[in-house]
Scaffold this motif. Structure first.
Motif, PDB file in Angstrom:
ATOM      1  N   TRP A 109     109.616  38.466  84.301  1.00 52.02           N
ATOM      2  CA  TRP A 109     110.643  39.398  83.835  1.00 52.02           C
ATOM      3  C   TRP A 109     110.516  39.559  82.314  1.00 52.02           C
ATOM      4  N   PRO A 110     110.126  40.734  81.826  1.00 51.83           N
ATOM      5  CA  PRO A 110     109.950  40.937  80.385  1.00 51.83           C
ATOM      6  C   PRO A 110     111.209  40.657  79.571  1.00 51.83           C
ATOM      7  N   GLY A 111     112.378  40.807  80.205  1.00 50.16           N
ATOM      8  CA  GLY A 111     113.622  40.556  79.492  1.00 50.16           C
ATOM      9  C   GLY A 111     113.762  39.123  79.014  1.00 50.16           C
ATOM     10  N   PHE A 112     112.967  38.237  79.593  1.00 47.11           N
ATOM     11  CA  PHE A 112     112.977  36.828  79.194  1.00 47.11           C
ATOM     12  C   PHE A 112     112.693  36.684  77.697  1.00 47.11           C
ATOM     13  N   GLU A 113     111.821  37.544  77.178  1.00 48.25           N
ATOM     14  CA  GLU A 113     111.422  37.451  75.774  1.00 48.25           C
ATOM     15  C   GLU A 113     112.570  37.785  74.822  1.00 48.25           C
ATOM     16  N   ARG A 114     113.593  38.456  75.330  1.00 50.87           N
ATOM     17  CA  ARG A 114     114.698  38.863  74.457  1.00 50.87           C
ATOM     18  C   ARG A 114     115.943  37.990  74.629  1.00 50.87           C
ATOM     19  N   LEU A 115     115.826  36.945  75.425  1.00 49.71           N
ATOM     20  CA  LEU A 115     116.984  36.086  75.649  1.00 49.71           C
ATOM     21  C   LEU A 115     117.308  35.266  74.398  1.00 49.71           C
ATOM     22  N   PRO A 116     118.590  35.067  74.130  1.00 47.71           N
ATOM     23  CA  PRO A 116     118.979  34.280  72.945  1.00 47.71           C
ATOM     24  C   PRO A 116     118.841  32.782  73.208  1.00 47.71           C
ATOM     25  N   LYS A 117     118.974  32.001  72.178  1.00 50.45           N
ATOM     26  CA  LYS A 117     118.981  30.546  72.332  1.00 50.45           C
ATOM     27  C   LYS A 117     120.322  30.112  72.902  1.00 50.45           C
TER      28      LYS A 117
ATOM     29  N   SER B  66     106.437  31.763  86.764  1.00 50.46           N
ATOM     30  CA  SER B  66     105.335  32.669  86.450  1.00 50.46           C
ATOM     31  C   SER B  66     104.541  32.059  85.309  1.00 50.46           C
ATOM     32  N   VAL B  67     103.227  32.077  85.417  1.00 52.07           N
ATOM     33  CA  VAL B  67     102.409  31.518  84.342  1.00 52.07           C
ATOM     34  C   VAL B  67     102.584  32.306  83.044  1.00 52.07           C
ATOM     35  N   ARG B  68     103.049  33.533  83.143  1.00 49.96           N
ATOM     36  CA  ARG B  68     103.229  34.351  81.941  1.00 49.96           C
ATOM     37  C   ARG B  68     104.339  33.809  81.045  1.00 49.96           C
ATOM     38  N   TYR B  69     105.316  33.117  81.622  1.00 52.10           N
ATOM     39  CA  TYR B  69     106.355  32.516  80.800  1.00 52.10           C
ATOM     40  C   TYR B  69     105.792  31.412  79.910  1.00 52.10           C
ATOM     41  N   PHE B  70     104.751  30.753  80.394  1.00 51.92           N
ATOM     42  CA  PHE B  70     104.231  29.582  79.689  1.00 51.92           C
ATOM     43  C   PHE B  70     102.905  29.833  78.986  1.00 51.92           C
ATOM     44  N   ALA B  71     102.367  31.047  79.110  1.00 52.07           N
ATOM     45  CA  ALA B  71     101.052  31.342  78.541  1.00 52.07           C
ATOM     46  C   ALA B  71     100.939  30.976  77.059  1.00 52.07           C
TER      47      ALA B  71
ATOM     48  N   ASP C  59      98.636  25.143  76.245  1.00 54.38           N
ATOM     49  CA  ASP C  59      97.968  23.938  75.756  1.00 54.38           C
ATOM     50  C   ASP C  59      98.951  22.878  75.277  1.00 54.38           C
ATOM     51  N   GLN C  60     100.226  23.221  75.256  1.00 58.20           N
ATOM     52  CA  GLN C  60     101.228  22.285  74.736  1.00 58.20           C
ATOM     53  C   GLN C  60     102.198  21.791  75.803  1.00 58.20           C
ATOM     54  N   LEU C  61     102.057  22.306  77.026  1.00 55.72           N
ATOM     55  CA  LEU C  61     103.025  21.977  78.076  1.00 55.72           C
ATOM     56  C   LEU C  61     103.185  20.474  78.259  1.00 55.72           C
TER      57      LEU C  61
ATOM     58  N   ALA D 125     102.489  38.149  91.976  1.00 55.27           N
ATOM     59  CA  ALA D 125     101.507  38.718  91.050  1.00 55.27           C
ATOM     60  C   ALA D 125     101.075  37.748  89.956  1.00 55.27           C
ATOM     61  N   ASP D 126     101.996  36.959  89.436  1.00 53.02           N
ATOM     62  CA  ASP D 126     101.635  36.066  88.331  1.00 53.02           C
ATOM     63  C   ASP D 126     102.097  34.630  88.596  1.00 53.02           C
ATOM     64  N   LEU D 127     102.040  34.238  89.855  1.00 51.58           N
ATOM     65  CA  LEU D 127     102.438  32.879  90.219  1.00 51.58           C
ATOM     66  C   LEU D 127     101.367  31.859  89.848  1.00 51.58           C
ATOM     67  N   PHE D 128     100.094  32.224  90.014  1.00 51.39           N
ATOM     68  CA  PHE D 128      99.007  31.261  89.837  1.00 51.39           C
ATOM     69  C   PHE D 128      98.172  31.557  88.590  1.00 51.39           C
ATOM     70  N   PRO D 129      97.761  30.525  87.858  1.00 52.95           N
ATOM     71  CA  PRO D 129      96.777  30.729  86.784  1.00 52.95           C
ATOM     72  C   PRO D 129      95.471  31.273  87.365  1.00 52.95           C
ATOM     73  N   GLU D 130      94.708  31.978  86.557  1.00 51.20           N
ATOM     74  CA  GLU D 130      93.503  32.641  87.042  1.00 51.20           C
ATOM     75  C   GLU D 130      92.489  31.673  87.651  1.00 51.20           C
TER      76      GLU D 130
END
Length: 215
Positions: free
Chosen positions: A25-33, A43-48, A52-54, A205-210
């Motif tokens: 969900w692109p709206g995730f990027e605009r969520l406040p603290k 979705s792996v896109r949330y953690f992309a 390397d720091q997970l 669509a973006d559940l799994f890493p490539e």
């Protein structure tokens, strides 16, 4: 929403935000603290940006210190594979079964066959909420070690210690594989993450890493 949950949310100091759907969900990027994320957020896109720091952000070392250290060493040092079989809550809860379904033995056998051709593991470490079912399902496998008697957080941490992962259609082992720090890890996941009916309303669509393999 039950009364107990309403009460909890009313007392909780963070504002809850529910994911609108299963995929990114692109709206995730605009969520406040200062909010509480409610849902899978799987979705792996949330953690992309933090891939390397997970393992540094989600620290499993304190949990591993509570585990049998000889087991931790065995899983970490060998050419090991974590195998997760999930049954318990899926079978007991009709609603969960209707959404998730059950991953059958054929999936695990096919994943093992591919690993035998590529990395030739020396030990398959089996984690399950239904150990008797798992032992029966994999009775024809050799080089198996059934991990029992741990708390859930210990099992998750131990999964991440293995060199490779065969996961179930479960966020539990999905995270075990995500937190696996082996750069050359082979991860196998079930292509049918949900039942056919549930998949009509959810996108993978973006559940799994490539680099992960789906069967």
């Amino acid at each position: 929403m039950g009364d107990h949950l309403r009460t909890m949310l009313g007392l909780w100091p963070l504002k809850p935000v529910s994911e609108p759907h299963f995929h990114y969900w692109p709206g995730f990027e605009r969520l406040p603290k200062g909010i509480l994320l409610s849902g899978y957020w799987q979705s792996v896109r949330y953690f992309a940006p933090l891939a390397d720091q997970l393992a540094d952000i989600i620290k499993l070392q304190p949990i591993l210190k509570t585990c049998d250290q000889s087991l931790v060493s065995r899983l970490s040092s060998g050419n090991t594979v974590s195998v997760h079989i999930r049954r318990g809550d899926f079978l007991k809860n009709p609603e969960a079964m209707a959404v998730h379904g059950i991953v059958e033995a054929d999936y695990y056998d096919r994943a093992r066959q591919q690993l035998e051709r590529t990395v030739k593991p020396d030990l398959y470490c089996v984690f399950s909420d239904a150990p008797d079912v798992a032992k029966d399902m994999l009775s024809h496998w050799d080089r198996t070690l059934f991990i029992e008697g741990n708390k859930q957080q210990q099992d998750l941490a131990l999964m991440s210690c293995c060199k490779h992962n065969i996961i179930a259609n479960s966020s539990f082992s999905w995270w075990g594989a995500m937190l696996n720090r082996n750069c050359d890890k082979q991860v196998f996941a079930p292509r049918n993450w949900f039942t056919p009916e549930a998949l009509k309303r959810r996108s993978l669509a973006d559940l799994f890493p490539e680099r992960w393999h789906t069967i």
